[in-house]
Design an enzyme around this catalytic site. Structure first.
Site, PDB file in Angstrom:
ATOM      1  N   HIS A 104      -1.335  -2.534  -3.867  1.00 32.90           N
ATOM      2  CA  HIS A 104      -2.539  -1.713  -3.775  1.00 32.90           C
ATOM      3  C   HIS A 104      -2.284  -0.283  -4.244  1.00 32.90           C
ATOM      4  O   HIS A 104      -3.174   0.569  -4.158  1.00 32.90           O
ATOM      5  CB  HIS A 104      -3.015  -1.723  -2.311  1.00 32.90           C
ATOM      6  CG  HIS A 104      -4.431  -1.320  -2.112  1.00 32.90           C
ATOM      7  ND1 HIS A 104      -4.806  -0.241  -1.331  1.00 32.90           N
ATOM      8  CD2 HIS A 104      -5.586  -1.849  -2.566  1.00 32.90           C
ATOM      9  CE1 HIS A 104      -6.112  -0.137  -1.313  1.00 32.90           C
ATOM     10  NE2 HIS A 104      -6.620  -1.097  -2.061  1.00 32.90           N
ATOM     11  N   LYS A 106      -1.705   3.109  -6.524  1.00 27.80           N
ATOM     12  CA  LYS A 106      -2.290   3.704  -7.726  1.00 27.80           C
ATOM     13  C   LYS A 106      -1.421   4.891  -8.103  1.00 27.80           C
ATOM     14  O   LYS A 106      -1.612   6.001  -7.601  1.00 27.80           O
ATOM     15  CB  LYS A 106      -3.723   4.176  -7.484  1.00 27.80           C
ATOM     16  CG  LYS A 106      -4.718   3.053  -7.182  1.00 27.80           C
ATOM     17  CD  LYS A 106      -4.900   2.832  -5.716  1.00 27.80           C
ATOM     18  CE  LYS A 106      -6.012   1.824  -5.464  1.00 27.80           C
ATOM     19  NZ  LYS A 106      -6.037   1.368  -4.074  1.00 27.80           N
ATOM     20  N   ASP A 111       6.260  11.302 -18.373  1.00 20.98           N
ATOM     21  CA  ASP A 111       7.431  12.070 -18.820  1.00 20.98           C
ATOM     22  C   ASP A 111       8.259  12.623 -17.657  1.00 20.98           C
ATOM     23  O   ASP A 111       9.056  13.550 -17.852  1.00 20.98           O
ATOM     24  CB  ASP A 111       7.005  13.227 -19.732  1.00 20.98           C
ATOM     25  CG  ASP A 111       6.434  12.741 -21.065  1.00 20.98           C
ATOM     26  OD1 ASP A 111       6.683  11.572 -21.421  1.00 20.98           O
ATOM     27  OD2 ASP A 111       5.736  13.528 -21.729  1.00 20.98           O
ATOM     28  N   HIS A 280     -14.650   5.884  -0.540  1.00 25.75           N
ATOM     29  CA  HIS A 280     -13.442   5.073  -0.650  1.00 25.75           C
ATOM     30  C   HIS A 280     -12.189   5.911  -0.397  1.00 25.75           C
ATOM     31  O   HIS A 280     -11.069   5.470  -0.608  1.00 25.75           O
ATOM     32  CB  HIS A 280     -13.406   4.448  -2.058  1.00 25.75           C
ATOM     33  CG  HIS A 280     -12.449   3.319  -2.224  1.00 25.75           C
ATOM     34  ND1 HIS A 280     -11.357   3.385  -3.060  1.00 25.75           N
ATOM     35  CD2 HIS A 280     -12.427   2.081  -1.673  1.00 25.75           C
ATOM     36  CE1 HIS A 280     -10.700   2.234  -3.021  1.00 25.75           C
ATOM     37  NE2 HIS A 280     -11.311   1.428  -2.190  1.00 25.75           N
ATOM     38  N   LYS A 282      -9.117   7.821   1.367  1.00 23.37           N
ATOM     39  CA  LYS A 282      -8.180   7.497   2.444  1.00 23.37           C
ATOM     40  C   LYS A 282      -7.358   8.745   2.746  1.00 23.37           C
ATOM     41  O   LYS A 282      -6.282   8.949   2.194  1.00 23.37           O
ATOM     42  CB  LYS A 282      -7.232   6.364   2.038  1.00 23.37           C
ATOM     43  CG  LYS A 282      -7.914   5.132   1.415  1.00 23.37           C
ATOM     44  CD  LYS A 282      -7.849   5.171  -0.064  1.00 23.37           C
ATOM     45  CE  LYS A 282      -8.063   3.844  -0.753  1.00 23.37           C
ATOM     46  NZ  LYS A 282      -8.992   2.938  -0.259  1.00 23.37           N
ATOM     47  N   ASP A 287      -4.360  18.948  12.341  1.00 28.94           N
ATOM     48  CA  ASP A 287      -4.259  20.378  12.660  1.00 28.94           C
ATOM     49  C   ASP A 287      -4.340  21.202  11.365  1.00 28.94           C
ATOM     50  O   ASP A 287      -5.115  20.907  10.476  1.00 28.94           O
ATOM     51  CB  ASP A 287      -2.974  20.665  13.434  1.00 28.94           C
ATOM     52  CG  ASP A 287      -2.976  20.002  14.812  1.00 28.94           C
ATOM     53  OD1 ASP A 287      -4.070  19.728  15.333  1.00 28.94           O
ATOM     54  OD2 ASP A 287      -1.881  19.764  15.350  1.00 28.94           O
TER      55      ASP A 287
END
Length: 362
Positions: A104, A106, A111, A280, A282, A287
């Site tokens: 999952h 991404k 370079d 979507h 996450k 704090d």
């Protein structure tokens, strides 16, 4: 370290495409979903052009996540010199074992100097509206500096896991020298790990909060331990706020997520429904000290079955930026109240309870 945050697909892909075009040595690109659509073709064309120019281009796409993209889409890239490979190809004998293990992550490394990580896949849904639905709201990060080495190592580990060790030229790391004190840590987890590292990271972070916990997640299916930590924090007068979509892209996941809301509201946790389409993102903000963001949803699948990656950013100025983004999103939300939530139809509550039994495998 240096970090930029994107909250729209248009902004993220515009910068990513420019970085890809400027690649001189190698591109390591990894996405759960690489879709055969407008933005997918734009990224693929850039990758093929760079490969023809002598840049080493490697792509990992999840075989299950990218089922909707025809094999010809990836074969065309391979013919142009892009080494595009599916992660854990699902075949009949291994179907039962492999279909539940999904990469999952991404991640992009260019370079060894620029890296990307976050929640956005390569798909038009993040860029263009679908009918009356606006583009998906998500969060993605662009990093430079020492933390790029961690992203490179994560990609190299997954490439090696597929039986394809990364050449030394693409493992060498020469970070851009960034003169500041921002600390960034990468946490990865997956079914090949002894410990559920991201779940334990969330648990530890929540337990150390003194003032506030702000959470954005498309699916809210916490483990019992994480739910208790959130309730304990709220009962200790920590300002705990959870933002999720009113209607996510899966009715089953919607029902399962709803089943946890009553327990949160009873403990004083503030729950918000995002109203402008699908959120979507996450992200968790603790704090004024810590931001956690990446690919991992706040659910069983991300904690136990998926290969996931999240950044931990220790920087007060960045934390303030993320808090501002969270409170801007609150203007697009409806706050739930326990009095109104408990008046849901009996049938819906029954369905939520039934679906919750399957939460660990959804």
């Amino acid at each position: 370290n240096e970090i930029d945050v994107f909250t729209t697909g248009e902004d993220k892909f515009n910068v990513l495409k420019e970085d890809l075009r400027n690649a001189k040595s190698f591109i390591l690109l990894q996405y759960y979903i690489f879709t055969d659509d407008k933005i997918g073709h734009e990224i693929a064309e850039i990758l093929m052009e760079r490969a023809r120019a002598g840049v080493n281009v490697k792509v990992i796409y999840d075989h299950v996540g990218s089922f909707s993209s025809p094999n010809g889409f990836f074969k065309r890239m391979r013919r142009a010199g892009v080494d595009a490979q599916p992660f854990l190809r699902v075949t009949f004998p291994q179907l039962a074992n492999r279909i539940n293990w999904r990469n999952h992550r991404k991640i992009v490394v260019i370079d060894g100097k620029v890296g990307y990580i976050g929640g956005m896949n390569i798909a038009d849904r993040y860029v263009e509206p679908k009918g009356k639905e606006p583009p998906w709201r998500d969060t993605h990060f662009r990093v430079r500096g020492a933390s790029v080495g961690a992203l490179l190592y994560s990609f190299a580990s997954d490439w090696s896991y597929m039986g394809r060790p990364l050449p030394r030229a693409e493992r060498d790391f020469c970070p851009i020298d960034i003169d500041n004190k921002m600390a960034i840590q990468l946490v990865t987890s997956g079914p090949d790990s002894r410990w559920p590292a991201i779940a334990l990271t969330y648990q530890k972070a929540i337990s150390t909060a003194h003032r506030s916990i702000f959470l954005q997640t498309p699916y809210f299916l916490p483990t019992d331990a994480l739910l208790k930590e959130l309730q304990s924090a709220s009962l200790s007068h920590v300002d705990v706020r959870i933002m999720m979509p009113r209607h996510c892209d899966s009715k089953l996941l919607n029902l399962a997520s709803y089943s946890y809301i009553t327990e949160c509201l009873k403990a004083g946790i503030k729950v918000y429904f995002y109203e402008e389409g699908m959120i979507h993102s996450k992200v968790m903000i603790i704090d004024e000290e810590l931001v956690i963001g990446g690919s991992a949803n706040f659910d069983f699948r991300s904690f136990e079955h998926n290969f996931e990656s999240s950044l931990m950013v220790y920087d007060r100025s960045f934390n303030a930026r993320m808090r501002d983004i969270f409170f801007t999103d609150l203007h697009r939300c409806t706050k739930l109240t326990y009095a109104r939530w408990r008046t849901r139809p009996v049938l819906q509550r029954a369905l939520e309870s039934v679906v919750r039994l399957f939460a660990p495998i959804l």
